[in-house]
Design an enzyme around this catalytic site. Sequence first.
Site, mmCIF file in Angstrom:
data_model
loop_
_atom_site.group_PDB
_atom_site.id
_atom_site.type_symbol
_atom_site.label_atom_id
_atom_site.label_comp_id
_atom_site.label_asym_id
_atom_site.label_seq_id
_atom_site.Cartn_x
_atom_site.Cartn_y
_atom_site.Cartn_z
ATOM 1 N N ASP A 167 0.831 -1.207 0.000
ATOM 2 C CA ASP A 167 0.000 0.000 0.000
ATOM 3 C C ASP A 167 0.863 1.253 0.000
ATOM 4 O OD1 ASP A 167 0.938 -0.322 2.626
ATOM 5 O OD2 ASP A 167 -1.016 -0.927 3.391
ATOM 6 N N HIS A 216 -7.051 -4.744 10.363
ATOM 7 C CA HIS A 216 -6.856 -4.548 8.926
ATOM 8 C C HIS A 216 -5.606 -5.276 8.435
ATOM 9 C CE1 HIS A 216 -4.346 -0.546 9.281
ATOM 10 N NE2 HIS A 216 -3.570 -1.598 9.418
ATOM 11 N N GLU A 239 -9.630 -1.921 5.530
ATOM 12 C CA GLU A 239 -10.140 -1.557 6.853
ATOM 13 C C GLU A 239 -11.440 -2.305 7.185
ATOM 14 O OE1 GLU A 239 -8.136 0.061 8.640
ATOM 15 O OE2 GLU A 239 -7.848 2.151 8.076
HETATM 16 P P1 PGA Z 1 2.270 -1.463 12.833
HETATM 17 O O1 PGA Z 1 1.214 -1.488 11.624
HETATM 18 O O2 PGA Z 1 3.295 -2.479 12.464
HETATM 19 O O3 PGA Z 1 2.809 -0.067 12.825
HETATM 20 O O4 PGA Z 1 1.513 -1.831 14.038
HETATM 21 C C1 PGA Z 1 0.744 -2.721 11.188
HETATM 22 C C2 PGA Z 1 -0.350 -2.533 10.178
HETATM 23 O O5 PGA Z 1 -1.099 -1.552 10.276
HETATM 24 O O6 PGA Z 1 -0.475 -3.389 9.289
#
Ligand code: PGA
Length: 255
Positions: free
Chosen positions: A73, A144, A149
Amino acid sequence: MSEIVKARLHVYPNGGAAARALARHVADAIRVKPDLVLGLPTGRTPVGFYHELSALAERGYFEFRGVTTFNLDEFLGIPPSHPSSYRRFMETHLFSRVGLPASQTNFLAGDVTDPEAECERYERAIARAGGIDVQILGIGTNGHIGFNEPGPILQARTHRVTMRPETRRSNAALFDGNLGAVPREALSMGMATILQARSIVLLATGQTKASCVARLLSGGITTELPASFLQLHSAVDIVVDAAAASAIPGAVSEH
Ligand code: PGA
């Protein structure tokens, strides 16, 4: 009757051990298939994994130069050169260290005038590369994967998405803590894009991920927990530290 294959759970005592194990797993996959197509996440969680993977490459354990990567993404509305872009994140934490040529790293571009066309381009590029062999995922505190989401529906293919407030908050660190500077939209691989990878490894560390990890393993499949769709895939590994495993009944560190 076909066998029902469940996600394989790997519990490590801490995040460092989980990162080392995942790095070894990916490096071994690249040793077996030097032109591996690798799907990659950003976020706080994979930083240690990228560090360990770079260290293995630097030590000559494997060669990165034949690999093709696709990131999951990217923020919409900022150029690739922006210091907070996911492309820059990847260059800092992995690509600059392993010397992977830019021609072999694929990103969604966040500064395009036609985001839908950009999403279609990305799907075609993945198909042209022969599909993703190993997709690494993180998980949001809301369940997510990528920027898919929770909500009433999920999108199958790479698409434009409005980030949830909690997702924007957890990305604020990339923008020097300035929540107002975090874009409201992003481009993300869709659920089918992710689930078509030949194998998937989800990395989760810390207490804040514990409830989602437990629900993704044993709850029902629901769009309110996008990661629960991983139950539909036959080759999923879940790599966690003890804190992220703490809500799974009976889970013990096996490593
Ligand atoms: P994070 O994000 O590793 O910063 O917790 C993970 C994600 O949102 O996939």
